[in-house]
Design an enzyme around this catalytic site. Structure first.
Site, short mmCIF file in Angstrom:
data_model
loop_
_atom_site.label_atom_id
_atom_site.label_comp_id
_atom_site.label_asym_id
_atom_site.label_seq_id
_atom_site.Cartn_x
_atom_site.Cartn_y
_atom_site.Cartn_z
N ASP A 98 0.88 -1.20 -0.05
CA ASP A 98 0.10 -0.31 -0.22
C ASP A 98 1.05 1.70 -0.05
OD1 ASP A 98 -2.77 1.07 0.72
OD2 ASP A 98 -2.90 -1.18 1.47
N ASP A 207 -3.50 4.43 -2.21
CA ASP A 207 -4.54 4.84 -1.27
C ASP A 207 -4.49 6.03 -1.99
OD1 ASP A 207 -5.66 4.15 0.83
OD2 ASP A 207 -4.84 6.60 1.97
N GLU A 256 -6.59 4.14 -6.97
CA GLU A 256 -8.31 4.01 -5.51
C GLU A 256 -8.89 5.48 -6.43
OE1 GLU A 256 -8.60 4.68 -1.68
OE2 GLU A 256 -9.33 3.42 -1.31
N HIS A 333 -10.48 -4.39 3.12
CA HIS A 333 -10.96 -3.82 3.95
C HIS A 333 -11.84 -2.39 5.00
CE1 HIS A 333 -8.42 -0.89 2.34
NE2 HIS A 333 -8.12 -0.42 3.31
N ASP A 334 -12.60 -1.66 3.95
CA ASP A 334 -13.68 -1.07 3.52
C ASP A 334 -14.86 -0.94 3.85
OD1 ASP A 334 -11.42 1.00 4.37
OD2 ASP A 334 -11.02 1.60 1.93
C1 GLC Z 1 -8.58 4.42 1.96
C2 GLC Z 1 -8.12 3.12 2.79
C3 GLC Z 1 -9.27 3.84 3.96
C4 GLC Z 1 -8.07 4.57 4.76
C5 GLC Z 1 -8.00 5.66 3.89
C6 GLC Z 1 -7.26 7.21 4.18
O1 GLC Z 1 -9.90 4.87 1.11
O2 GLC Z 1 -8.80 2.19 2.11
O3 GLC Z 1 -8.59 2.53 4.83
O4 GLC Z 1 -8.97 4.98 6.01
O5 GLC Z 1 -7.86 5.64 2.28
O6 GLC Z 1 -5.77 6.40 4.09
#
Ligand code: GLC
Ligand code: CA
Length: 557
Positions: A98, A207, A256, A333-334
């Protein structure tokens, strides 16, 4: 374009904190993950995405990084991390880390310097972040620069006494946003990325990649997302990262970003672009939200809209066909656990888990499997607010109560929707804490680990685990990634039916996404389809069929 390894990959996401604890401190770690590589190899995956492993105060479980060059002590040492990479490579498994470029922790040394005018390097680092002076009302009370809302609920601004300014944080207040207009800062991030590449990393999941640019005129808005998300200039930054770092090193990247149009999608992951290779776009992740005033947004669970799921997978397949490469996944994980969310984690546990397996993994593109999905792990069963760990849970819970939710309603929203649902420890066997650790885990194991665990499923041909394994094998044998997909009756809100045309064969997948019988009529030519796999008994296809709850029949011709 030359065929790339990630086009044939099945990616497995490890949430390292909850995967396997090797030293019994209740926290998963690299040595634990390394000890499970043989398991993953056997499952049939060939790339692993590891959630953030960097040094961090763990406000957001590692997305708040205080040192990019250190491994979190929770997860072991840099040697452990390198050993993990090497051991994965020995098994022909690629490693994807990540990469968090949008923000740091407020405990990162850059921010420590940036917020303190007495620090000798204040001037340099102050500009690494985003600051605004306060506003004042008629009575002279200090006000925030804007009413923008953070993605975790609450304001995006936090006051810094020493400079009499607010800093911007679109996630938690312990995660100040970086200023991508600062060249020095960008240079440091690029060097950091190169440093990890040199250690042998094969790819990155980038991310929060659509948030890098902000509207620096700071217009008023509530929540104001349009001023800090998906602004055109973030593509320039991503292209720059691609041209300067990712492409020359031939590392795979997945970004993302939500809500992309075709034009945007091709910028992110078209073959001709320099940004990413693939995109995590959450298109199918929340197909059951409704209007609700007390637990709003993603927290409001309603009836599942199967047609929205199909619409999203279809749109992305069509948008990228021949011009880019699609990524498919149920959840990460979200999100809540897909089995509890889109399947049935009670009487149809096994059946609906298999339905979800067939429907996703027989589609074209590169899939990501989230840890525990392959054994049908479910949402958490927590009864107390204190069982939850996610920073977002606490800001949002307060919000629900303010909006008039009862404790019961607020708790149910958390059990249904919180990110913690996907973050509890992996259920390896029926021993204490599901075999994750000998000591109390950092968050409680789901009580159903006694029955839902890997050990129980390993030698059972009909288990969820063995179905995943079988389908992963098929993916490779039939080259499913390359298929051309077509949905039948996109508008229907109960069935999930598609054909996937492959090189010299074709699959027809017929699924009932409902907890009840479903009558379907097929207006297509059914000549030549042979029953292939099913979560019930296999049977011949016909124009009219009555499908049992969650029944899925796969045909091949
Ligand atoms: C992304 C991650 C998430 C995190 C956010 C801030 O959306 O997947 O888990 O809280 O970024 O880094
Ligand atoms: Ca540990």
């Amino acid at each position: 374009m030359k065929r790339q390894w990630w086009q044939d990959a099945i990616i497995y996401q490890i949430y390292i904190r909850s995967f396997k604890d090797s030293n019994n401190d209740g926290i998963g770690d690299f040595k634990g993950a390394t000890s499970k590589l043989d398991y993953l190899k056997e499952l049939g995956i060939n790339a692993i995405w590891v959630s953030p492993h960097y040094e961090s105060p763990m406000d957001d479980n590692g997305y708040d990084i205080s040192n990019f060059f250190e491994v979190s002590k929770d997860y072991g040492t840099l040697e452990d991390c390198i050993e993990f990479i090497n051991e994965a490579h020995k098994r022909d498994i690629k490693v994807i880390f990540d990469l968090v470029l949008n923000h740091t922790s407020d405990e990162h040394e850059w921010f420590e310097k940036a917020k303190d005018p007495d620090h000798p390097e204040f001037d340099k680092y102050h500009d690494y972040y985003i600051w605004q002076p306060p506003k004042y009302d008629e009575l002279g009370n200090r006000q925030m620069p804007t009413q923008w809302r953070s993605w975790f609920g609450g304001p995006v601004w936090e006051y810094n006494e020493k400079t009499d300014e607010y800093y911007l944080h679109i996630f938690s207040k312990k995660m100040p946003d970086l200023n991508w207009r600062n060249e020095e800062m960008k240079k440091e991030l690029k060097e950091m990325t190169q440093w990890w590449i040199d250690l042998g990393v094969d790819g990155f999941r980038v991310d929060a990649s659509n948030h890098l640019e902000k509207d620096w005129t700071f217009p008023e808005g509530h929540p104001g997302y349009e001023y800090f998300s998906s602004l055109p200039k973030h593509h320039d930054y991503l292209t720059e990262m691609g041209v300067d770092v990712f492409k020359p090193n031939n590392v795979m990247t997945m970004g993302e970003a939500g809500g992309a149009t075709k034009e945007e999608a091709l910028k992110y992951c078209g073959f001709e672009n320099d940004e990413f290779d693939m995109l995590i776009h959450f298109g199918a992740c929340w197909a059951d939200t409704v209007e609700n005033k007390v637990t709003p947004g993603k927290w409001a669970k309603g009836e599942l809209r199967v047609k929205d799921i199909k619409e999203s997978f279809n749109r992305w397949h069509q948008m990228l066909k021949g011009e880019g490469w699609n990524l498919i996944y149920w959840h990460n994980h979200d999100h809540p656990r897909v089995l509890s969310h889109y399947g049935n984690d009670k009487e149809y546990h096994n059946i609906s888990a298999k339905m979800l397996c067939y429907t996703l993994y027989l589609m074209p593109g590169t899939p990501i499997c989230y840890q525990g999905e392959e054994i049908g792990m479910t949402n958490v069963d927590y009864e107390n607010l204190t069982d939850f760990r996610d920073v977002e849970v606490y800001t949002e819970y307060e919000n629900f109560i303010k909006l008039g939710a009862t404790e019961e309603v607020a708790m149910q929203a958390l059990r249904d929707r919180a990110r913690d649902n996907a973050r509890n420890p992996f259920q390896w066997d029926d021993s204490l804490h599901g075999g994750f650790s000998n000591s109390t885990p950092w968050m409680n194991t789901n009580k159903n680990y006694k029955t839902i665990n890997l050990q129980n499923q390993l030698n059972d041909d009909t288990s969820v685990y063995n179905t995943y394994k079988q389908i992963f094998k098929l993916r490779k044998e039939l080259n499913i990634a390359d298929g051309s997909m077509e949905f039948i009756d996109l508008e229907d809100n109960d069935s999930y039916i598609f054909r996937n045309k492959l090189q010299d064969t074709e699959l027809l997948v017929i699924a009932n996404f409902r907890n009840r019988e479903l009558n379907i009529e097929l207006e297509i030519d059914l000549e030549g389809y042979i029953p292939y796999v099913s979560n019930y008994d296999k049977r011949e296809v016909s124009k009219k069929m009555t499908l049992k709850p969650y029944e899925t029949q796969v045909y091949k011709k």
